[in-house]
Design a protein around this motif. Structure first.
Motif, PDB file in Angstrom:
ATOM      1  N   VAL A   1       0.836  -1.198   0.000  1.00 15.82           N
ATOM      2  CA  VAL A   1       0.000   0.000   0.000  1.00 15.82           C
ATOM      3  C   VAL A   1       0.872   1.251   0.000  1.00 15.82           C
ATOM      4  N   ASN A   2       1.753   1.346   0.979  1.00 18.95           N
ATOM      5  CA  ASN A   2       2.638   2.510   1.055  1.00 18.95           C
ATOM      6  C   ASN A   2       4.101   2.108   1.189  1.00 18.95           C
ATOM      7  N   GLY A   3       4.387   0.858   0.909  1.00 21.47           N
ATOM      8  CA  GLY A   3       5.750   0.370   0.970  1.00 21.47           C
ATOM      9  C   GLY A   3       5.753  -1.142   1.038  1.00 21.47           C
ATOM     10  N   PHE A   4       6.900  -1.659   1.472  1.00 22.45           N
ATOM     11  CA  PHE A   4       7.080  -3.101   1.553  1.00 22.45           C
ATOM     12  C   PHE A   4       7.704  -3.430   2.898  1.00 22.45           C
ATOM     13  N   LEU A   5       7.097  -4.369   3.601  1.00 18.67           N
ATOM     14  CA  LEU A   5       7.527  -4.726   4.945  1.00 18.67           C
ATOM     15  C   LEU A   5       7.895  -6.202   4.976  1.00 18.67           C
ATOM     16  N   HIS A   6       9.072  -6.492   5.512  1.00 24.60           N
ATOM     17  CA  HIS A   6       9.575  -7.860   5.598  1.00 24.60           C
ATOM     18  C   HIS A   6       9.811  -8.207   7.057  1.00 24.60           C
ATOM     19  N   SER A   7       9.333  -9.378   7.481  1.00 25.48           N
ATOM     20  CA  SER A   7       9.537  -9.779   8.871  1.00 25.48           C
ATOM     21  C   SER A   7      11.002 -10.072   9.156  1.00 25.48           C
ATOM     22  N   ALA A   8      11.758 -10.410   8.138  1.00 27.54           N
ATOM     23  CA  ALA A   8      13.200 -10.647   8.288  1.00 27.54           C
ATOM     24  C   ALA A   8      13.903 -10.132   7.034  1.00 27.54           C
ATOM     25  N   PHE A   9      15.178  -9.861   7.160  1.00 22.98           N
ATOM     26  CA  PHE A   9      15.962  -9.379   6.027  1.00 22.98           C
ATOM     27  C   PHE A   9      15.942 -10.413   4.911  1.00 22.98           C
ATOM     28  N   ASP A  10      15.604  -9.977   3.711  1.00 23.39           N
ATOM     29  CA  ASP A  10      15.544 -10.843   2.542  1.00 23.39           C
ATOM     30  C   ASP A  10      16.058 -10.039   1.354  1.00 23.39           C
ATOM     31  N   ALA A  11      17.358 -10.155   1.093  1.00 31.88           N
ATOM     32  CA  ALA A  11      18.001  -9.336   0.059  1.00 31.88           C
ATOM     33  C   ALA A  11      17.348  -9.535  -1.308  1.00 31.88           C
ATOM     34  N   LYS A  12      17.039 -10.779  -1.686  1.00 33.58           N
ATOM     35  CA  LYS A  12      16.459 -11.032  -3.000  1.00 33.58           C
ATOM     36  C   LYS A  12      15.106 -10.335  -3.147  1.00 33.58           C
ATOM     37  N   ALA A  13      14.254 -10.446  -2.142  1.00 29.82           N
ATOM     38  CA  ALA A  13      12.931  -9.800  -2.215  1.00 29.82           C
ATOM     39  C   ALA A  13      13.075  -8.283  -2.297  1.00 29.82           C
ATOM     40  N   MET A  14      14.026  -7.732  -1.564  1.00 29.60           N
ATOM     41  CA  MET A  14      14.209  -6.284  -1.581  1.00 29.60           C
ATOM     42  C   MET A  14      14.753  -5.814  -2.922  1.00 29.60           C
ATOM     43  N   VAL A  15      15.654  -6.573  -3.514  1.00 25.94           N
ATOM     44  CA  VAL A  15      16.149  -6.239  -4.853  1.00 25.94           C
ATOM     45  C   VAL A  15      14.995  -6.296  -5.851  1.00 25.94           C
ATOM     46  N   ASP A  16      14.130  -7.297  -5.705  1.00 21.75           N
ATOM     47  CA  ASP A  16      12.954  -7.384  -6.581  1.00 21.75           C
ATOM     48  C   ASP A  16      12.093  -6.134  -6.453  1.00 21.75           C
ATOM     49  N   GLU A  17      11.885  -5.659  -5.218  1.00 24.98           N
ATOM     50  CA  GLU A  17      11.043  -4.475  -5.000  1.00 24.98           C
ATOM     51  C   GLU A  17      11.691  -3.206  -5.536  1.00 24.98           C
ATOM     52  N   ILE A  18      12.985  -3.068  -5.330  1.00 26.38           N
ATOM     53  CA  ILE A  18      13.697  -1.900  -5.854  1.00 26.38           C
ATOM     54  C   ILE A  18      13.616  -1.892  -7.372  1.00 26.38           C
ATOM     55  N   SER A  19      13.860  -3.038  -7.978  1.00 28.26           N
ATOM     56  CA  SER A  19      13.775  -3.154  -9.443  1.00 28.26           C
ATOM     57  C   SER A  19      12.363  -2.849  -9.939  1.00 28.26           C
ATOM     58  N   PHE A  20      11.373  -3.378  -9.236  1.00 26.09           N
ATOM     59  CA  PHE A  20       9.979  -3.140  -9.614  1.00 26.09           C
ATOM     60  C   PHE A  20       9.649  -1.658  -9.553  1.00 26.09           C
ATOM     61  N   LEU A  21      10.007  -1.011  -8.443  1.00 30.00           N
ATOM     62  CA  LEU A  21       9.713   0.417  -8.298  1.00 30.00           C
ATOM     63  C   LEU A  21      10.438   1.247  -9.350  1.00 30.00           C
ATOM     64  N   ALA A  22      11.686   0.869  -9.664  1.00 29.81           N
ATOM     65  CA  ALA A  22      12.455   1.611 -10.674  1.00 29.81           C
ATOM     66  C   ALA A  22      11.779   1.554 -12.042  1.00 29.81           C
ATOM     67  N   GLY A  23      11.061   0.477 -12.310  1.00 32.83           N
ATOM     68  CA  GLY A  23      10.421   0.322 -13.613  1.00 32.83           C
ATOM     69  C   GLY A  23       8.949   0.677 -13.657  1.00 32.83           C
TER      70      GLY A  23
END
Length: 157
Positions: A93-115
C-alpha cells in the motif's frame, strides 16, 4: 541485475560490529562501490529524504519505523523496511515490509519500483495521506489534552 542509474545513498552510522570502513571495503571488494555513496551521520537528513526515490530501512531489529520512516512518509516516499509492526508500513500500500531481512525480495522491490513510476506515485500519495492522518500535530495534541482533562476531572471528582 544489470540496472543502471541506481545509487544507494547510505546515511547514518552502523552501531553494530561493522565500521564504515568495513562496509566500504566490502562494497569495493564486491565490485558494487559505484552504486553506493556512504555519507555517514547527517545532522539534517531532510535534503536526502527530499531527493531520494525510496527509503530503505534495513534494521536487523524489529523496528520498521522511526524518524526516518515517519519523515519519508511525510515526503511521500515509498518505504522498504524490516520488522513486523505494520502500523506505519502496509505491505504493497505505502511500501514493503519484511519480517526478516531478505536481500532477494528487496532487490525485486527496488527493481519493480524503478520500472513502475505509476506505482511509485500511488504509493507516494498513500504515504502523504497516511502521514497526514497519523502525524497531525494539532489533532494529536488535542487528543493528549483530552486524556489529561479526563484524568484530572476524574481525580478531582
Amino acid at each position: 541485475r544489470g540496472m543502471n542509474g541506481i545509487l544507494f545513498v547510505v546515511c547514518g552510522e552502523d552501531r553494530g560490529e561493522k565500521s564504515k570502513e568495513d562496509i566500504v571495503y566490502r562494497a569495493e571488494r564486491s565490485g558494487v562501490s559505484s552504486y553506493f555513496c556512504f555519507m555517514g551521520h547527517q545532522a539534517d537528513p531532510n535534503p536526502f529524504l527530499q531527493d531520494c526515490n525510496v527509503l530503505i530501512r534495513l534494521s536487523r531489529w524489529n523496528d520498521p519505523w522511526g524518524r526516518d520512516v515517519i519523515e519519508a512518509m511525510a515526503y511521500g516516499k515509498p518505504v522498504i523496511a524490516t520488522g513486523t509492526y505494520d502500523r506505519f508500513i502496509e505491505q504493497g500500500v505505502n511500501g514493503f515490509l519484511h519480517s526478516a531481512f531478505d536481500a532477494k525480495a528487496m532487490v525485486d522491490e527496488i527493481s519493480f519500483l524503478a520500472g513502475h513510476p505509476e506505482v511509485v506515485e500511488r504509493i507516494s500519495r498513500a504515504n502523504r495521506e497516511k502521514a497526514k492522518q497519523l502525524f497531525n500535530g494539532p489533532r494529536n495534541a488535542a487528543r493528549v489534552a483530552a486524556i489529561y482533562e479526563a484524568v484530572l476531572s476524574g481525580a478531582s471528582g
